[in-house]
Design a protein around this motif. Sequence first.
Motif, PDB file in Angstrom:
ATOM      1  N   ASN A  36       0.881  -1.340   0.098  1.00  0.00           N
ATOM      2  CA  ASN A  36       0.146  -0.087  -0.032  1.00  0.00           C
ATOM      3  C   ASN A  36       0.982   1.196   0.010  1.00  0.00           C
ATOM      4  OD1 ASN A  36      -2.552  -1.486   2.242  1.00  0.00           O
ATOM      5  ND2 ASN A  36      -2.521  -1.328   0.149  1.00  0.00           N
ATOM      6  N   GLY A  37       0.489   2.158  -0.816  1.00  0.00           N
ATOM      7  CA  GLY A  37       1.323   3.397  -0.780  1.00  0.00           C
ATOM      8  C   GLY A  37       2.555   3.333  -1.714  1.00  0.00           C
ATOM      9  N   GLY A  39       3.008   3.429  -4.813  1.00  0.00           N
ATOM     10  CA  GLY A  39       3.016   4.528  -6.019  1.00  0.00           C
ATOM     11  C   GLY A  39       2.452   3.781  -7.181  1.00  0.00           C
ATOM     12  N   LYS A  40       1.825   2.551  -7.086  1.00  0.00           N
ATOM     13  CA  LYS A  40       1.194   1.876  -8.121  1.00  0.00           C
ATOM     14  C   LYS A  40       0.243   2.632  -9.001  1.00  0.00           C
ATOM     15  CE  LYS A  40       0.073  -1.570  -5.616  1.00  0.00           C
ATOM     16  NZ  LYS A  40       0.344  -1.060  -4.126  1.00  0.00           N
ATOM     17  N   SER A  41      -0.656   2.997  -8.174  1.00  0.00           N
ATOM     18  CA  SER A  41      -1.934   3.888  -8.828  1.00  0.00           C
ATOM     19  C   SER A  41      -1.549   4.912  -9.457  1.00  0.00           C
ATOM     20  CB  SER A  41      -2.804   3.935  -7.957  1.00  0.00           C
ATOM     21  OG  SER A  41      -3.452   2.652  -7.238  1.00  0.00           O
ATOM     22  N   THR A  42      -0.608   5.752  -8.781  1.00  0.00           N
ATOM     23  CA  THR A  42       0.024   6.771  -9.175  1.00  0.00           C
ATOM     24  C   THR A  42       0.615   6.803 -10.635  1.00  0.00           C
ATOM     25  OG1 THR A  42       0.170   7.699  -7.063  1.00  0.00           O
ATOM     26  CG2 THR A  42       1.296   9.065  -8.643  1.00  0.00           C
ATOM     27  N   GLN A  80      -8.785   1.260  -9.534  1.00  0.00           N
ATOM     28  CA  GLN A  80      -8.771   0.724  -8.391  1.00  0.00           C
ATOM     29  C   GLN A  80     -10.008   0.618  -7.442  1.00  0.00           C
ATOM     30  OE1 GLN A  80      -5.629   1.590  -5.875  1.00  0.00           O
ATOM     31  NE2 GLN A  80      -6.108   0.141  -4.298  1.00  0.00           N
ATOM     32  N   GLU A 157      -5.388  -3.521  -9.141  1.00  0.00           N
ATOM     33  CA  GLU A 157      -6.033  -4.175  -8.162  1.00  0.00           C
ATOM     34  C   GLU A 157      -7.302  -4.746  -8.299  1.00  0.00           C
ATOM     35  OE1 GLU A 157      -4.908  -3.141  -4.229  1.00  0.00           O
ATOM     36  OE2 GLU A 157      -3.051  -2.122  -4.832  1.00  0.00           O
TER      37      GLU A 157
HETATM   38  N1  LIG Z   1      -4.281  13.054  -4.652  1.00  0.00           N
HETATM   39  C1  LIG Z   1      -3.087  12.734  -3.618  1.00  0.00           C
HETATM   40  N2  LIG Z   1      -2.739  13.721  -2.743  1.00  0.00           N
HETATM   41  C2  LIG Z   1      -1.968  13.424  -1.790  1.00  0.00           C
HETATM   42  N3  LIG Z   1      -0.999  12.491  -1.833  1.00  0.00           N
HETATM   43  C3  LIG Z   1      -1.163  11.301  -2.582  1.00  0.00           C
HETATM   44  C4  LIG Z   1      -2.410  11.548  -3.488  1.00  0.00           C
HETATM   45  N4  LIG Z   1      -2.432  10.282  -4.322  1.00  0.00           N
HETATM   46  C5  LIG Z   1      -1.701   9.573  -3.925  1.00  0.00           C
HETATM   47  N5  LIG Z   1      -0.917  10.049  -2.750  1.00  0.00           N
HETATM   48  C6  LIG Z   1       0.159   9.577  -1.924  1.00  0.00           C
HETATM   49  O1  LIG Z   1       1.003   8.899  -2.849  1.00  0.00           O
HETATM   50  C7  LIG Z   1       1.559   7.640  -2.369  1.00  0.00           C
HETATM   51  C8  LIG Z   1       1.428   6.621  -3.534  1.00  0.00           C
HETATM   52  O2  LIG Z   1      -0.071   6.332  -3.451  1.00  0.00           O
HETATM   53  P1  LIG Z   1      -0.752   5.252  -4.607  1.00  0.00           P
HETATM   54  O3  LIG Z   1      -1.996   5.413  -4.435  1.00  0.00           O
HETATM   55  O4  LIG Z   1      -0.045   5.465  -5.910  1.00  0.00           O
HETATM   56  O5  LIG Z   1      -0.253   3.911  -3.770  1.00  0.00           O
HETATM   57  P2  LIG Z   1      -0.709   2.543  -4.246  1.00  0.00           P
HETATM   58  O6  LIG Z   1       0.767   1.872  -4.640  1.00  0.00           O
HETATM   59  O7  LIG Z   1      -1.603   2.496  -5.587  1.00  0.00           O
HETATM   60  O8  LIG Z   1      -1.379   1.938  -3.120  1.00  0.00           O
HETATM   61  P3  LIG Z   1      -2.456   0.928  -2.833  1.00  0.00           P
HETATM   62  O9  LIG Z   1      -1.811  -0.428  -3.003  1.00  0.00           O
HETATM   63  O10 LIG Z   1      -2.796   1.367  -1.478  1.00  0.00           O
HETATM   64  O11 LIG Z   1      -3.286   1.055  -3.862  1.00  0.00           O
HETATM   65  C9  LIG Z   1       0.932   7.470  -1.121  1.00  0.00           C
HETATM   66  O12 LIG Z   1       1.500   7.727  -0.149  1.00  0.00           O
HETATM   67  C10 LIG Z   1      -0.381   8.378  -1.173  1.00  0.00           C
HETATM   68  O13 LIG Z   1      -0.738   8.867   0.225  1.00  0.00           O
END
Ligand SMILES: Nc1ncnc2c1ncn2[C@@H]1O[C@H](COP(=O)(O)OP(=O)(O)OP(=O)(O)O)[C@@H](O)[C@H]1O
Lengths: 296, 444
Positions: A36-37, A39-42, A80, A157
């Motif tokens: 989690n977190g 950065g995958k979704s980003t 997601q 996911e």
């Molecule tokens: N709009 C936003 N504003 C501030 N922080 C963000 C934003 N979007 C994502 N983040 C931060 O960027 C980081 C990466 O987030 P991301 O959603 O890409 O993770 P992830 O790998 O997809 O996690 P997960 O498995 O929980 O979906 C996290 O720490 C999140 O808090």
Amino acid sequence: MIHAEHLRKSYGTLVAVDDVSLDIKRGETFGLLGPNGAGKSTTIHMLVGAIRPDSGSVTVNGASDPSRPEVRRGLGIAPQRVALYEDLTGQENLAFFGRLYGVTGKRLTERVEWALDFAGLKDRRHSRAKTYSGGMQRRLNLACALLPSPPILLCDEPTAGVDPQSRNHIFEIIERLKQDGLTVLYTTHYMEEAQRLCDRVAIMDRGKLLDCDTVPNLIARHGRRPVVTAELERPVNDPSTLPGQVEGTSLRFETEKPVEELMRLTRAGVVFKTFHVDQPDLESVFLTLTGRSLRD
Amino acid sequence: MGAIVTLAVKDLRIMSRDLLGMFFIFVFPLVMGLLFGTIQASFSDQPQEKSISVAVTDNDASDMSRLFVEQLIKLESLSIQQFPVEQAADQVRKGKLTAFIEIPKGFGETAGLIWGKAPALRLGVDPARAAEGAMLEGMIMQAMGVLIQKRFMNPADMRPQINRMIEETASDTDMPPVQRTIVQGLLRSVDGFLATMEEQVDALSKAGDGQTSGFGPSMEIARIEKVSLESAAGNDRGPFAGIRGRPRSPWDISFPSAIMWGVMACVAGFAVTVAKERTAGTFFRLKIAPITRTHVLAGKALACFVSVLAVVAIMMGLGLIIGIQLTSPGLLILATVCTALGMVGLMMLMSVIGRTEQSVSGAGWAIIVFMCMFGGGMVPLAFMPAFMKNMSHFSLVKWGILSLEGAIWRGFELSEMLLPCGVLIGAGAVCFVIGARILARVDD
Ligand SMILES: Nc1ncnc2c1ncn2[C@@H]1O[C@H](COP(=O)(O)OP(=O)(O)OP(=O)(O)O)[C@@H](O)[C@H]1O
Ligand SMILES: [Mg+2]
């Protein structure tokens, strides 16, 4: 098919994605594995042009701006977060997203049927999406992305909260589509999924892409060796003849070649009551790369 | 274009499934329209045979001056026609009419308030018919008396009905708490407004004891300046050439307001769908679909536009059935289109007020109540104090009502429609641009 170079995105002081480069080939299933977190979704959102990167570049299918409608039409994206119109029925949701992707007429009818079948919602097609269970909604969410039969599928996911049977069904469909040449980017924090589906896997943590290769290569590079744990019929006279740690009748050792080692010991007169071989997996790769477990 | 229609159809379909929304768009406004129409009807007399022919020139063109003219029209012994003052004077001179009345600019601000010093009405009488002229003076007083009555006497009649509605709302368990609170607040504010008016009436009747009884010779009720026919033509013409038309049924006045209630409910409904798409993630899904932001906004706008047209069409259809006589169908279409365009802009701006459905819904309804209150959607503008009338310029509801009335009974010329229609389109465009900009910013 999808090529990204030095992508970077930060939110305030938090660096969500830090210098990520990847190259997804046509017909490949590419996994993005991370907790989690990570950065995958980003990353996915930057690849499809929903988020503008602070720096770095993306090309999708040769086009440098993935937000152009021509490029988007070839991208099936399952976000997601389940994103459906809850006051529309399953069928209406599918038809709506199909039309947005330019699918119309008889083909739309056929594709909607296919997608309802895929999502296992044929008998619930006229119920509003808000009356579906969480897993049904997630299946419909993915079905909406697959409806226009895009050459590239990005799913973030897709199996969270889906029961094992439906999950298997989703894997089977994706495997079948792979055979037809579908290119897939698949994010997950389940290493079993990455291991089963993905030709190559990128390991992500805290915004950084740590390594990217086929699963066996990753394990060979970063995984520990297989671990054998065994229970002996009786204690051996001289424990120093055995590899690893011995405690009474319990034995535990690491080895590159567990089968050969077990056979060697048997020939040497050791009698095993039970034994268990623990093959290294992506979990151990992650542990080596980050010093933490993926499950934390 | 295909994508825009697809998006709009989706929104209309979702909208039509929201039963509570439908109630606020169609049923509630209709009830309001019928209620206010009934109240108004109880004041109006049946049309009678007319005898004294009088020309009226309304240079003030305020709601009060219009009300004054309406009262004269209702008087059975008068036959009122409306002319520019030069022509009116000319007709009297030629003996075709008995007299003319010129309502000065600024008349509406204090007319009907006993303590106000209203600019004098100018009265020109055919010297040959002085007796009828004297009768006319008495009738002007009578009309002014009705103005006073209208300003102050209604509250007592209206309050029990309002209170009944408050009770009904309180016991309506189907209504979501947010909406109930807002509707109750709205009704209470009307009630409070009426209560203050009642107090004023009481105070007035006590203070007035023994001072002015009846409408006798007291010039405080109406100041009349008699003019010789030669100097009658004034130059201070108002923005409107005077009202040619007049309400022909009680619904003529209450329905434009009712229609605007429906339209505003529709606007709030769509503003909420924008917030809902943002919270439900479907906006994100549209963002990653092969369409541009322009498509998304245009789809919303089209859906809102179409439903406003539908609201006006359906309400107008009902109005025609119960007796509204439409003066100009062409201008009604113009008014409807301009109202719809203005409302699309308002919807866009409203949709970015909050991040969640609840906040947009709450703030949206507050704006609606405000705009309806100050725009004449609740209490006709004529009954409002001057400061509220000034505020009304900022209410799109006022301009919407004016454009609808212009087509329904005011008998506006196309050129007279330009002001309300221009305001609606201009304000709509400004709101739309601001709303779309904010949406783009919060979205990135
Ligand atoms: N709009 C936003 N504003 C501030 N922080 C963000 C934003 N979007 C994502 N983040 C931060 O960027 C980081 C990466 O987030 P991301 O959603 O890409 O993770 P992830 O790998 O997809 O996690 P997960 O498995 O929980 O979906 C996290 O720490 C999140 O808090
Ligand atoms: Mg994620």
